[in-house]
Design an enzyme around this catalytic site. Structure first.
Site, PDB file in Angstrom:
ATOM      1  N   ASP A   1     -11.173  10.421  -3.335  1.00  0.00           N
ATOM      2  CA  ASP A   1     -12.033   9.265  -3.081  1.00  0.00           C
ATOM      3  C   ASP A   1     -11.690   8.203  -4.133  1.00  0.00           C
ATOM      4  OD1 ASP A   1     -14.168   7.701  -2.219  1.00  0.00           O
ATOM      5  OD2 ASP A   1     -15.708   8.948  -3.086  1.00  0.00           O
TER       6      ASP A   1
ATOM      7  N   GLU B   1      -6.521  19.650  -2.855  1.00  0.00           N
ATOM      8  CA  GLU B   1      -7.842  19.006  -2.885  1.00  0.00           C
ATOM      9  C   GLU B   1      -8.383  18.835  -1.475  1.00  0.00           C
ATOM     10  OE1 GLU B   1     -10.447  18.227  -4.090  1.00  0.00           O
ATOM     11  OE2 GLU B   1     -10.406  17.111  -5.964  1.00  0.00           O
ATOM     12  N   ASP B   2      -9.700  18.744  -1.371  1.00  0.00           N
ATOM     13  CA  ASP B   2     -10.280  18.477  -0.056  1.00  0.00           C
ATOM     14  C   ASP B   2     -10.232  16.991   0.275  1.00  0.00           C
ATOM     15  OD1 ASP B   2     -12.199  17.835  -1.964  1.00  0.00           O
ATOM     16  OD2 ASP B   2     -13.833  18.919  -1.008  1.00  0.00           O
TER      17      ASP B   2
HETATM   18  P1  IMP Z   1     -13.322  11.276  -6.605  1.00  0.00           P
HETATM   19  O1  IMP Z   1     -13.323  11.724  -8.025  1.00  0.00           O
HETATM   20  O2  IMP Z   1     -14.159  10.039  -6.419  1.00  0.00           O
HETATM   21  O3  IMP Z   1     -11.971  11.147  -5.991  1.00  0.00           O
HETATM   22  O4  IMP Z   1     -14.181  12.348  -5.840  1.00  0.00           O
HETATM   23  C1  IMP Z   1     -13.694  13.400  -5.136  1.00  0.00           C
HETATM   24  C2  IMP Z   1     -14.853  14.299  -4.769  1.00  0.00           C
HETATM   25  O5  IMP Z   1     -15.953  13.545  -4.193  1.00  0.00           O
HETATM   26  C3  IMP Z   1     -14.452  15.260  -3.685  1.00  0.00           C
HETATM   27  O6  IMP Z   1     -13.863  16.434  -4.225  1.00  0.00           O
HETATM   28  C4  IMP Z   1     -15.763  15.521  -2.977  1.00  0.00           C
HETATM   29  O7  IMP Z   1     -16.460  16.557  -3.623  1.00  0.00           O
HETATM   30  C5  IMP Z   1     -16.546  14.249  -3.132  1.00  0.00           C
HETATM   31  N1  IMP Z   1     -16.498  13.394  -1.934  1.00  0.00           N
HETATM   32  C6  IMP Z   1     -16.014  12.133  -1.861  1.00  0.00           C
HETATM   33  N2  IMP Z   1     -16.148  11.632  -0.616  1.00  0.00           N
HETATM   34  C7  IMP Z   1     -16.708  12.610   0.130  1.00  0.00           C
HETATM   35  C8  IMP Z   1     -17.092  12.701   1.539  1.00  0.00           C
HETATM   36  O8  IMP Z   1     -16.927  11.784   2.355  1.00  0.00           O
HETATM   37  N3  IMP Z   1     -17.637  13.883   1.918  1.00  0.00           N
HETATM   38  C9  IMP Z   1     -17.836  14.937   1.071  1.00  0.00           C
HETATM   39  N4  IMP Z   1     -17.497  14.887  -0.236  1.00  0.00           N
HETATM   40  C10 IMP Z   1     -16.943  13.727  -0.702  1.00  0.00           C
END
Ligand code: IMP
Length: 180
Positions: free
Chosen positions: A102, A98-99
Site C-alpha cells: 500500500d 507480501e499480500d
Molecule cells: P503499507 O505499509 O502501507 O504498504 O501497508 C501494507 C499493509 O496494510 C498490508 O500488509 C495490509 O495488512 C494492510 N492493507 C493495506 N491495504 C489493505 C486493503 O485494502 N485490505 C486489507 N489490508 C490492507
C-alpha cells in the site's frame, strides 16, 4: 461473507491462473538456484501456498510477523518485527512474499532489516499492489494484480481478522468499516 462485498475484483480462477503465471516467471528467473521465500504473516499465507506449489525451483520457507503501532488504522504507522525468521538468510536468494503493498512503509522497514543480513539477492513478490498509494519507493519485482485505491478483502486479506478465507478478492462495502 460475499454479501459484504461491493463487488468482486478477482475470482478464484483468475487468482489461481495469475499466480501460476507469476510462479513461472520466478522459476525462469531463478533456474538452477534455491529460493528462500519469506512470507509476511498472516495475509500472505494464502498467496504463498499457491505460489510455492506452482514454483519449479526448490524453495525454503520462513515467516515474519509484523506489529503495527499506527495511531489510527487508516494511517500508515510505525511497524516492528513481532516474529523474526528462524533461518539465516546470508548468501540466500530471498523473495519477500507480501499480500498487499500500500504505502510501502512496512516493506521499506522489512527490506532495510533483511538487506543488513547479507542475502545474495532480495526482491519483493506481492499478491496485490495499490501503486497509487505509495509514499516511499519500493522495488516490487513481481506482482499478481495492481488494484485501485479501495479497501479489499479475501484470499488472505482481512478486515478486523475477518474475510481472509474468502477464495476471491473483493472491495468491502464501506458501511462495514465506517464508524469503527
Ligand atoms: P503499507 O505499509 O502501507 O504498504 O501497508 C501494507 C499493509 O496494510 C498490508 O500488509 C495490509 O495488512 C494492510 N492493507 C493495506 N491495504 C489493505 C486493503 O485494502 N485490505 C486489507 N489490508 C490492507
Amino acid at each position: 461473507m460475499l454479501e459484504d462485498l461491493e463487488r468482486v475484483l478477482f475470482t478464484e480462477d483468475q487468482i489461481h491462473q495469475r499466480i501460476r503465471e507469476v510462479a513461472d516467471e520466478i522459476s525462469r528467473d531463478y533456474e538452477g538456484r534455491e529460493l528462500m521465500l519469506i512470507t509476511v504473516l498472516k495475509g500472505a499465507v494464502f498467496f504463498l501456498t499457491h505460489l510455492a506449489h506452482a514454483l519449479q525451483v526448490p524453495a525454503r520457507l520462513d515467516f515474519l510477523g509484523i506489529a503495527s503501532f499506527s495511531p489510527g488504522k487508516a494511517l500508515p504507522g510505525v511497524v516492528r518485527i513481532s516474529k523474526d525468521v528462524d533461518q539465516d538468510i546470508q548468501g540466500m536468494d530471498v523473495v519477500v512474499v507480501e499480500d498487499i503493498v500500500d504505502t510501502g512503509l512496512t516493506l521499506r522497514y522489512l527490506l532495510n532489516i533483511l538487506s543488513g543480513r547479507q542475502p545474495n539477492s532480495l526482491v519483493v513478490c506481492t499478491f496485490l499492489d495499490k501503486a497509487t498509494r505509495r509514499l516511499v519507493d519500493i522495488p516490487v519485482k513481481y506482482r499478481c494484480f495492481e488494484i485501485p485505491d479501495r479497501f479489499v478483502v479475501g484470499f488472505g486479506l482481512d478486515f478486523d481478522q475477518r474475510y481472509r478465507t474468502l477464495p476471491c478478492v473483493g472491495i468491502l462495502k464501506s458501511q462495514i468499516y465506517q464508524g469503527r
